[in-house]
Design an enzyme around this catalytic site. Structure first.
Site, mmCIF file in Angstrom:
data_model
loop_
_atom_site.group_PDB
_atom_site.id
_atom_site.type_symbol
_atom_site.label_atom_id
_atom_site.label_comp_id
_atom_site.label_asym_id
_atom_site.label_seq_id
_atom_site.Cartn_x
_atom_site.Cartn_y
_atom_site.Cartn_z
ATOM 1 N N HIS A 118 0.816 -1.213 0.000
ATOM 2 C CA HIS A 118 0.000 0.000 0.000
ATOM 3 C C HIS A 118 0.852 1.267 0.000
ATOM 4 C CE1 HIS A 118 0.347 -0.162 4.534
ATOM 5 N NE2 HIS A 118 0.414 1.136 4.362
ATOM 6 N N ASP A 148 0.243 -7.627 1.385
ATOM 7 C CA ASP A 148 0.701 -6.238 1.528
ATOM 8 C C ASP A 148 2.220 -6.121 1.595
ATOM 9 O OD1 ASP A 148 0.331 -3.533 1.584
ATOM 10 O OD2 ASP A 148 -0.103 -3.402 3.726
ATOM 11 N N SER A 222 4.697 2.798 7.894
ATOM 12 C CA SER A 222 4.359 1.616 7.106
ATOM 13 C C SER A 222 5.517 1.204 6.213
ATOM 14 C CB SER A 222 3.127 1.880 6.239
ATOM 15 O OG SER A 222 1.958 1.797 6.990
#
Length: 463
Positions: A118, A148, A222
């Site tokens: 993402h 992911d 992230s």
């Protein structure tokens, strides 16, 4: 737990493509080339140390140089609503540049980097900034949207510091860890915490076996590193628990063993090879065991065995309670899926289960994800292959192979080849997901189905 998922926000650093790779090593007892540098086998043996007895500075110094800032540039088209209102057409629209940021972890000295999918999704351009402020253009090597994970590559003018992979199966609840990333576009930042839980299921329809920690993680983290006190990689920071979008208590990381397997698949095969055990069921607890009339209160209770799967061929049956896969104890669904996620098709897994109060062990050869099928309300379904995903421009769904439901027979020419996208609002990620949705509902109840037909049109039916 299902309600908990509404509190989770994927820390969107924006993104696009992924590039990456690892240093090639030979796995113990295997001829398979690995792109991951393994940590020494002493991992997990130091226990009972309080924070005051741990040197966090060594791990921090080691890991900050392996974590990078990832910037992605994407283009979106903005339409004029006034023109659309008066002329009934969107026209060409106006293209605008969007910039998103996140973190990544260097995993080889020649510039392979792992991050979240993402973080780089939809990117037209990727840029990586090292901790020494050097900036490089990055190239996408491969991605796994379900888990992911993305792999990037930069061509640096020097050998780079990189992270070694620890065995995430050996991580202990209560163990001290550090989260390293680039929150709020800052340079590498380190926060400390403990492992709060393992094999945490957040109902994300993808990975279902997160490492939960209370180390502070914020937007921009992230794709960053979760490391142990030796600076060895045990996870990739991915999600936070928050009603606001900023850190509010817990964060979640994809275990390093799962990350490693995905990266090696991308490097060796060009895509992710998913092995499937082929059982559907529920994890046991006191009330569930009492309702089922069985003695075991821990394990995975099999409610259905999927057709053509390794589990069916090995002889697993409805009512079996799986308690161990190889040497890994199984007491929940996330533990089962987390372990299988580290395996490939044709890998053999020793399944320990209880049947009629007797413990048995049988070898199960994992099937390939797109080789199994399942019956759902008279529709024979199969997983999508890469060709289907490319043709329909989707990354999830299950394909209708045959129509055996008499009520739907008149429409079989339209239904065959269509892709089921959601069932009762839940993503139909794969055969196992669909089987679990069906097992949680009475067989006489109806389901709301959203699908894409062979013409690419979205249709909805109730069956």
């Amino acid at each position: 737990m299902k309600r908990l998922s509404s509190l989770f926000l994927v820390s969107l650093m924006s993104g696009a493509t992924t590039l990456g790779a690892y240093k090639l090593f030979i796995e113990k007892g295997s001829n398979r080339n690995s792109i991951v540098t393994e940590a020494p086998s002493y991992y997990g043996k130091a226990v009972g140390l309080g924070a005051e007895n741990i040197d966090f500075t060594s791990a921090a110094d080691k890991s900050v140089h392996t974590v990078v800032h990832v910037k992605n540039v994407s283009i979106r088209t903005v339409y004029n609503p006034i023109m659309e209102f008066f002329y009934g057409s969107r026209g060409g629209g106006q293209q605008q540049e969007q910039i998103g940021t996140g973190s990544g972890v260097i995993i080889s000295e020649d510039g392979y980097i792992v991050t979240n999918n993402h973080v780089i999704k939809d990117a037209t351009e990727l840029e990586v900034t090292l901790n020494n402020k050097k900036v490089y253009k990055a190239k996408l090597i491969g991605t796994d949207s379900k888990m992911d994970i993305a792999l990037l590559k930069i061509d640096a003018d020097e050998k780079l510091p990189y992270s070694t992979f620890a065995d995430s199966d050996q991580v202990r609840v209560g163990e001290w860890v550090l989260a390293v990333g680039n929150p709020y576009n800052l340079t590498s930042t380190v926060t400390a915490g403990i492992v709060s839980a393992k094999a945490r299921n957040l109902d994300t329809n993808g990975i279902q076996s997160f490492i939960q920690t209370d180390a502070a993680v914020n937007p921009g983290n992230s794709g960053g590193a979760l490391v142990n006190t030796r600076g060895e990689l045990i996870g990739i920071n991915t999600m936070i628990s928050s009603p606001t979008g900023s850190y509010a208590g817990y964060s979640f990381a994809i275990p390093s063993n799962i990350t490693r397997k995905i990266i090696e698949d991308i490097m060796e095969f060009g895509n992710v090879q998913r092995g499937v055990l082929g059982v559907v069921g529920n994890e046991l607890n006191g009330p569930t065991s009492k309702e089922l009339g069985i003695k075991q209160s821990q394990g995975y209770y099999v409610t259905k065995v999927i057709k053509n799967s390794g589990a069916e061929k090995a002889g697993l049956q409805k009512g079996d309670v799986i308690v161990k896969l190889d040497n890994q104890t199984i007491s929940s669904y996330p533990e089962l899926t987390g372990y299988i996620s580290t395996k490939r098709p044709n890998d053999k897994v020793q399944v320990t289960f209880i049947r009629n109060n007797k413990t048995q062990v049988i070898p199960v050869v994992l099937a390939k994800n797109d080789m199994i099928n399942a019956d759902f309300k008279g529709l024979e379904l199969e997983n999508l292959d890469s060709g289907d995903k490319k043709k329909f421009n989707i990354d999830y769904g299950v394909k209708i192979k045959e129509v055996n439901n008499e009520r739907l027979k008149p429409y079989q020419n339209d239904l065959k080849g269509s892709i089921i996208l959601t069932i009762d609002g839940v993503k139909a990620s794969d055969i196992e997901t669909v089987s679990k949705i069906a097992s949680d509902k009475d067989e006489n109840q109806s389901f709301n189905i959203e699908m894409m037909n062979k013409m690419g049109q979205i249709i909805r039916i109730i069956i």
